[in-house]
Design an enzyme around this catalytic site. Structure first.
Site, short mmCIF file in Angstrom:
data_model
loop_
_atom_site.label_atom_id
_atom_site.label_comp_id
_atom_site.label_asym_id
_atom_site.label_seq_id
_atom_site.Cartn_x
_atom_site.Cartn_y
_atom_site.Cartn_z
N TYR A 37 0.82 -1.22 0.00
CA TYR A 37 0.00 0.00 0.00
C TYR A 37 0.86 1.27 0.00
CZ TYR A 37 -3.92 -3.07 1.43
OH TYR A 37 -4.87 -4.05 1.52
N HIS A 71 0.09 -11.68 1.94
CA HIS A 71 -0.91 -10.87 1.24
C HIS A 71 -1.59 -11.65 0.12
CE1 HIS A 71 -1.85 -6.44 0.07
NE2 HIS A 71 -2.89 -7.22 -0.13
N1 NAP Z 1 -6.04 -8.60 1.49
C1 NAP Z 1 -6.29 -8.00 0.34
O1 NAP Z 1 -5.84 -8.44 -0.73
C2 NAP Z 1 -7.13 -6.76 0.32
C3 NAP Z 1 -7.68 -6.30 -0.88
C4 NAP Z 1 -8.49 -5.17 -0.85
C5 NAP Z 1 -8.73 -4.51 0.36
N2 NAP Z 1 -8.16 -4.97 1.52
C6 NAP Z 1 -8.36 -4.27 2.82
O2 NAP Z 1 -9.76 -4.12 3.02
C7 NAP Z 1 -10.05 -2.74 3.27
C8 NAP Z 1 -11.48 -2.43 2.83
O3 NAP Z 1 -11.62 -2.52 1.43
P1 NAP Z 1 -11.75 -1.21 0.50
O4 NAP Z 1 -11.20 -0.05 1.22
O5 NAP Z 1 -11.13 -1.58 -0.80
O6 NAP Z 1 -13.30 -1.09 0.21
P2 NAP Z 1 -14.60 -0.96 1.15
O7 NAP Z 1 -14.24 -0.80 2.58
O8 NAP Z 1 -15.55 -2.02 0.72
O9 NAP Z 1 -15.21 0.40 0.60
C9 NAP Z 1 -14.58 1.63 0.80
C10 NAP Z 1 -15.36 2.65 -0.01
O10 NAP Z 1 -16.67 2.79 0.54
C11 NAP Z 1 -16.91 4.15 0.85
N3 NAP Z 1 -17.60 4.18 2.14
C12 NAP Z 1 -17.16 3.71 3.32
N4 NAP Z 1 -18.08 3.90 4.29
C13 NAP Z 1 -19.10 4.52 3.70
C14 NAP Z 1 -20.34 5.01 4.18
N5 NAP Z 1 -20.70 4.87 5.45
N6 NAP Z 1 -21.19 5.60 3.30
C15 NAP Z 1 -20.84 5.76 2.00
N7 NAP Z 1 -19.67 5.32 1.47
C16 NAP Z 1 -18.81 4.72 2.33
C17 NAP Z 1 -15.58 4.84 0.90
O11 NAP Z 1 -15.72 6.17 0.44
P3 NAP Z 1 -15.47 7.44 1.40
O12 NAP Z 1 -13.98 7.53 1.54
O13 NAP Z 1 -16.06 8.56 0.62
O14 NAP Z 1 -16.17 7.19 2.71
C18 NAP Z 1 -14.74 4.02 -0.05
O15 NAP Z 1 -14.87 4.51 -1.37
C19 NAP Z 1 -8.96 -2.03 2.47
O16 NAP Z 1 -8.86 -0.66 2.79
C20 NAP Z 1 -7.75 -2.86 2.82
O17 NAP Z 1 -7.25 -2.52 4.11
C21 NAP Z 1 -7.39 -6.10 1.52
#
Ligand code: NAP
Length: 267
Positions: free
Chosen positions: A39, A97
């Site tokens: 990241y 990862h």
């Molecule tokens: N292990 C892996 O390979 C892997 C892969 C992908 C992700 N991850 C981890 O999982 C975490 C979560 O996944 P993600 O960040 O990709 O996606 P997510 O948590 O599913 O979605 C985040 C998105 O949703 C929006 N959001 C969040 N809360 C909201 C709310 N209450 N109302 C409206 N919109 C909202 C955010 O926008 P705003 O900023 O505008 O709120 C952002 O665009 C990552 O950050 C990472 O740490 C791990």
């Protein structure tokens, strides 16, 4: 030892954006931060942690080892570099990862490296991410199920991953759901909207409560204080059987993360 049910994701957020997100989240009561070497934000998160004034033992920090660092003699130095960037002597959880592309580094080798890192006190717990059933089998064979704290996988209402989850639960492996909100896509869903209205909750709270109700840990990310605050309150929302049945019906195998050359053959 266990994995906290609720934390903050930091994928895509770097520099000032991640400092702001982490700082606000910590002010609001978050204590669990999910990062990864790839990241490129460990040092910025380290800054936010150094400024926050919260004792280290109250925090739970996860990092993930990038595929290039999985080999013998690479994993531990790379984790030490992560610790230096994060400004801490240990992380609470270290995950592989992604499985090594083409199994260039056997699962057993990287799991053994993680065990050594744990024995050296560099990480409290170890685990895996994006592991399929055959890969989980290999990890268990290498270090025993008792040493695998979680498998962090993509899991949302649109990708419920039932096969992997069923196998993991039968074999005692905890699941962390990433992209629980399907990166915001599932928030616009009409079924989720109806359930949210019924409970006077937000769509994000409904989805996060659904996942936590199933026993998965969640790590939603947000750049907005109001979303960070309301997401945290999902911990007190309880859905009923009717809600869960409606969300079960949303499964459509819609996988958002499957990088070419990296993704294993999904179950
Ligand atoms: N292990 C892996 O390979 C892997 C892969 C992908 C992700 N991850 C981890 O999982 C975490 C979560 O996944 P993600 O960040 O990709 O996606 P997510 O948590 O599913 O979605 C985040 C998105 O949703 C929006 N959001 C969040 N809360 C909201 C709310 N209450 N109302 C409206 N919109 C909202 C955010 O926008 P705003 O900023 O505008 O709120 C952002 O665009 C990552 O950050 C990472 O740490 C791990």
């Amino acid at each position: 030892m266990s994995i906290p049910a609720f934390g903050l994701g930091t994928f895509r957020l770097t520099d000032e954006a991640v400092i702001a997100s982490v700082t606000q989240a910590l002010e609001l009561g978050y204590r669990v931060i999910d990062t990864a070497q790839i990241y490129g934000n460990e040092a910025a998160i380290g800054k936010a942690l150094a400024q926050c004034g919260i004792p280290r033992e109250e925090l739970f920090i996860t990092t993930k080892i990038w595929t290039e660092n999985l080999g013998e003699d690479k994993l531990i130095p790379s984790l030490q570099e992560s610790l230096q960037k994060l400004g801490t002597d240990y992380v609470d959880l270290t995950l592989i990862h992604w499985p090594s592309p083409g199994a260039a580094v056997p699962v057993a080798v990287s799991m053994q490296q993680l065990m050594t890192a744990k024995a050296q006190g560099l990480t409290r717990q170890i685990g895996v991410s994006n592991f399929t059933i055959p890969l989980m089998e290999q990890a268990i064979a290498a270090v025993g199920v008792e040493n695998i704290a979680t498998n962090q996988i993509e899991l949302s209402p649109y990708l419920q991953n039932r096969k992997v989850v069923g196998w993991a639960s039968q074999h005692g492996i905890h699941i962390t759901s990433y992209m629980t909100l399907a990166y915001g896509k599932a928030l616009k869903d009409a079924v989720i909207g109806q359930i949210a209205q019924k409970h006077n909750a937000t769509p994000a709270q409904v989805i996060l409560a659904w996942a936590m109700g199933k026993g998965y840990a969640v790590i939603p990310s947000s750049t907005r204080r109001e979303n960070l605050a309301s997401n945290l309150l999902a911990q007190s929302l309880k859905l009923d059987a009717e809600d869960n049945a409606a969300i079960a019906g949303l499964e459509c195998n819609d996988r958002l993360v499957s990088p070419e050359g990296l993704a294993p053959q999904w179950d």
